[in-house]
Design an enzyme around this catalytic site. Structure first.
Site, PDB file in Angstrom:
ATOM      1  N   GLU A 171       0.796  -1.233   0.000  1.00  0.00           N
ATOM      2  CA  GLU A 171       0.000   0.000   0.000  1.00  0.00           C
ATOM      3  C   GLU A 171       0.825   1.279   0.000  1.00  0.00           C
ATOM      4  O   GLU A 171       0.816   2.031   0.980  1.00  0.00           O
ATOM      5  CB  GLU A 171      -0.963   0.016   1.195  1.00  0.00           C
ATOM      6  CG  GLU A 171      -1.900  -1.182   1.243  1.00  0.00           C
ATOM      7  CD  GLU A 171      -2.942  -1.077   2.340  1.00  0.00           C
ATOM      8  OE1 GLU A 171      -2.781  -0.240   3.249  1.00  0.00           O
ATOM      9  OE2 GLU A 171      -3.930  -1.811   2.275  1.00  0.00           O
ATOM     10  N   GLU A 355      -5.455  -8.632   0.705  1.00  0.00           N
ATOM     11  CA  GLU A 355      -6.130  -8.378   1.980  1.00  0.00           C
ATOM     12  C   GLU A 355      -7.611  -8.191   1.719  1.00  0.00           C
ATOM     13  O   GLU A 355      -7.999  -7.462   0.797  1.00  0.00           O
ATOM     14  CB  GLU A 355      -5.623  -7.105   2.692  1.00  0.00           C
ATOM     15  CG  GLU A 355      -4.222  -7.208   3.227  1.00  0.00           C
ATOM     16  CD  GLU A 355      -3.760  -5.926   3.949  1.00  0.00           C
ATOM     17  OE1 GLU A 355      -4.611  -5.130   4.407  1.00  0.00           O
ATOM     18  OE2 GLU A 355      -2.534  -5.741   4.051  1.00  0.00           O
TER      19      GLU A 355
HETATM   20  C1  GBH Z   1      -4.615  -2.184   5.442  1.00  0.00           C
HETATM   21  O1  GBH Z   1      -4.737  -0.841   5.133  1.00  0.00           O
HETATM   22  C2  GBH Z   1      -3.236  -2.430   5.967  1.00  0.00           C
HETATM   23  O2  GBH Z   1      -2.411  -3.022   4.979  1.00  0.00           O
HETATM   24  C3  GBH Z   1      -3.175  -3.268   7.214  1.00  0.00           C
HETATM   25  O3  GBH Z   1      -1.918  -3.164   7.815  1.00  0.00           O
HETATM   26  C4  GBH Z   1      -4.296  -2.848   8.143  1.00  0.00           C
HETATM   27  O4  GBH Z   1      -4.213  -3.507   9.385  1.00  0.00           O
HETATM   28  C5  GBH Z   1      -5.587  -3.170   7.459  1.00  0.00           C
HETATM   29  O5  GBH Z   1      -5.682  -2.580   6.204  1.00  0.00           O
HETATM   30  C6  GBH Z   1      -6.814  -2.733   8.244  1.00  0.00           C
HETATM   31  O6  GBH Z   1      -6.887  -1.335   8.367  1.00  0.00           O
HETATM   32  O7  GBH Z   1     -13.656   4.792   2.021  1.00  0.00           O
HETATM   33  O8  GBH Z   1     -13.007   2.673   1.113  1.00  0.00           O
HETATM   34  O9  GBH Z   1     -11.511   4.504   1.017  1.00  0.00           O
HETATM   35  C7  GBH Z   1      -6.043  -0.373   4.908  1.00  0.00           C
HETATM   36  C8  GBH Z   1      -6.081   0.792   3.924  1.00  0.00           C
HETATM   37  C9  GBH Z   1      -7.108   2.818   3.277  1.00  0.00           C
HETATM   38  C10 GBH Z   1      -8.472   0.955   3.779  1.00  0.00           C
HETATM   39  C11 GBH Z   1      -8.271   3.753   3.479  1.00  0.00           C
HETATM   40  C12 GBH Z   1      -9.652   1.849   3.995  1.00  0.00           C
HETATM   41  C13 GBH Z   1     -10.602   3.992   3.661  1.00  0.00           C
HETATM   42  C14 GBH Z   1     -11.961   3.423   3.332  1.00  0.00           C
HETATM   43  N1  GBH Z   1      -7.239   1.623   4.091  1.00  0.00           N
HETATM   44  N2  GBH Z   1      -9.530   3.082   3.265  1.00  0.00           N
HETATM   45  S1  GBH Z   1     -12.583   3.893   1.752  1.00  0.00           S
END
Ligand code: GBH
Length: 448
Positions: A171, A355
């Site tokens: 990411e 994921e």
């Molecule tokens: C991941 O990131 C990580 O890789 C991991 O380490 C973490 O524990 C896991 O997710 C859980 O958080 O309105 O759909 O845009 C998550 C990345 C980016 C996902 C922002 C959700 C916002 C929701 N995130 N996104 S959205």
């Protein structure tokens, strides 16, 4: 059973890989052991106000000491593959020399996986940059891309032959934007200009590392993992449709266009008045070097409305199912997004869902953990992935996030994503019902 793809799904083919994932800082603990250096997350957690309740990854799931138990859990679940990350601060000293004690930990882990017949998907960078590199500018310093390449070169020489798939970065959007743009993640900078530059150096490091990974470990696959989310217009007006498109530019194309088209989307620099990064001649060719696969992390969707030209706002839909992260449960978004990416990118490589999962309140009791919302979430997302595959999208594997309840970054330990419950006082692990149901499906598939 409640965690399985539909009966006719291509996901039931034997070669489709099922797994679960973790990352180093979120589970290992043991932050001062065997010569591990400080990471930006140790520093960030020690800064008041950055992480809920002041929690840190200092102990986390104590996986550094309990790794054998955790591998036994993977075996008990019957998983084909385990996705984890290496802590860069464990394996190199400040001068860039190998730290054998840290490297040995990952050798033991990989041997333990091999003994159990589980393939390793190894991420090099899941956000725990050595603090001494941040002290020299971190990802804002072009030199960090070179240091990352040295690190990738060392790891792939040391661990060659034991890894099924290497991932350069997990990411980059989160590392760049949350770390350098809005400051919610380490190292906590707040500047959109910095985010663009950090992103460029992260992607440059990815491209620079690929030849070393290929040369040192030719049998492994090389790729990168992006977090993606589809954007939907709040109303069917041209302005809202444009807002949804702008969101996807910001969230998805910022990373995928340079990797798969060799250019940043130009409109990106008008959003929130971002400025363009400094790009040296030849950089975009390095960044768009071919990969063997692309990993996608999928959790939710976003609904957007226009907030003026080149501006969008998130819309919070009432009365929809949500997780304890407050993210909407919207499985159809996975199918829509997979099919949209397949249409958009001519050079799209084979995909893995690296994921997918949800946080929930599963109760703190050992014994039985009844997480039926998670079971339903996984089953519905499996079905969405299956539909995309039936429509021609090439998905090769699927990893649930996460194997264990763990340190959920700025949210600390309260947001539980695990298939396995962890009691953070006793470190006791308890398989949740979702884990047992996933194992049932995998056993049934192995038998059939
Ligand atoms: C991941 O990131 C990580 O890789 C991991 O380490 C973490 O524990 C896991 O997710 C859980 O958080 O309105 O759909 O845009 C998550 C990345 C980016 C996902 C922002 C959700 C916002 C929701 N995130 N996104 S959205």
């Amino acid at each position: 059973d409640l965690v399985s793809p539909p009966a006719d799904s291509a996901m039931r083919r034997r070669e489709f890989i099922f797994g679960a994932g973790t990352s180093s800082y979120q589970i290992e603990g043991a932050v001062h052991e065997d010569g591990r250096l400080e990471s930006i997350w140790d520093r960030f957690c020690a800064t008041p106000g950055k992480v809920l309740r002041g929690e840190t990854g200092a102990t986390a799931c104590d996986h550094y000491h309990r790794w054998q138990d955790d591998l036994d859990i993977l075996e008990r679940l019957g998983l084909d593959a385990y996705r984890f990350s290496i802590a860069w601060p464990r394996v190199m000293d400040e001068a860039g020399r190998p730290n054998a004690r840290g490297i040995d930990f990952y050798k033991r882990l990989l041997d333990g996986l091999a003994e159990r017949g589980i393939r390793a998907f190894v991420t090099l960078y899941h956000w725990d940059l050595p603090q001494h590199l941040e002290d020299r500018g971190g990802w804002l310093n072009r030199e960090t891309a070179q240091r990352f390449t040295d690190y990738a070169d060392l790891m792939s020489r040391e661990l060659a032959g034991r890894v099924a798939a290497w991932t350069t970065h997990n990411e980059p959007w989160c590392a760049a934007y949350l770390g350098y743009g809005d400051g919610h993640h380490a190292p906590g900078h707040k500047s959109t200009r910095s985010a663009a530059q950090a992103m460029h150096h992260l992607l440059l490091g990815h491209g620079l590392a690929l030849p070393a990974l290929r040369a040192n470990d030719p049998k492994a696959r090389q790729g990168i993992v992006a977090n993606v989310a589809p954007g939907y217009a709040d109303t069917d007006t041209a302005a809202d449709r444009n807002a949804a498109r702008l969101f996807e530019t910001f969230q998805n194309r910022w990373v995928l266009d340079p990797l798969l088209k060799g250019e940043y989307p130009a409109e990106l620099w008008r959003l929130r008045d971002d400025s363009e990064p400094v790009v040296a001649p030849g950089d975009m060719d390095i960044i768009q070097r071919p990969v063997d696969y692309l990993g996608l992390n999928f959790y939710s969707r976003a609904v957007l409305r226009s907030a003026g030209p080149d501006r969008f706002d998130w819309v919070r839909r009432p009365d929809v199912e949500r997780t304890t992260m407050d993210w909407e449960v919207y499985p159809q978004g996975m199918q829509d997004l997979l099919e949209a990416l397949d249409r958009e990118y001519v050079r799209l490589p084979p995909l893995y869902i690296t994921e997918n999962g949800m946080s929930s309140d599963d109760g703190g009791d050992a014994g039985e953990v009844d997480d039926r919302q998670r079971q339903a979430y996984i089953k519905r997302h499996f079905a969405a992935c299956s539909r995309a595959m039936a429509n021609g999208v090439d998905v090769r594997g699927y990893f649930i996030w996460s194997l264990l309840d763990n340190f959920e970054w700025a949210f600390g330990y309260e947001r539980r994503f695990g298939l396995v419950h962890v009691d953070f006082d006793t470190q006791q692990r308890t398989l949740k019902r979702s884990a047992l149901a996933y194992a049932d499906f995998l056993r049934e598939r192995a038998a059939g």
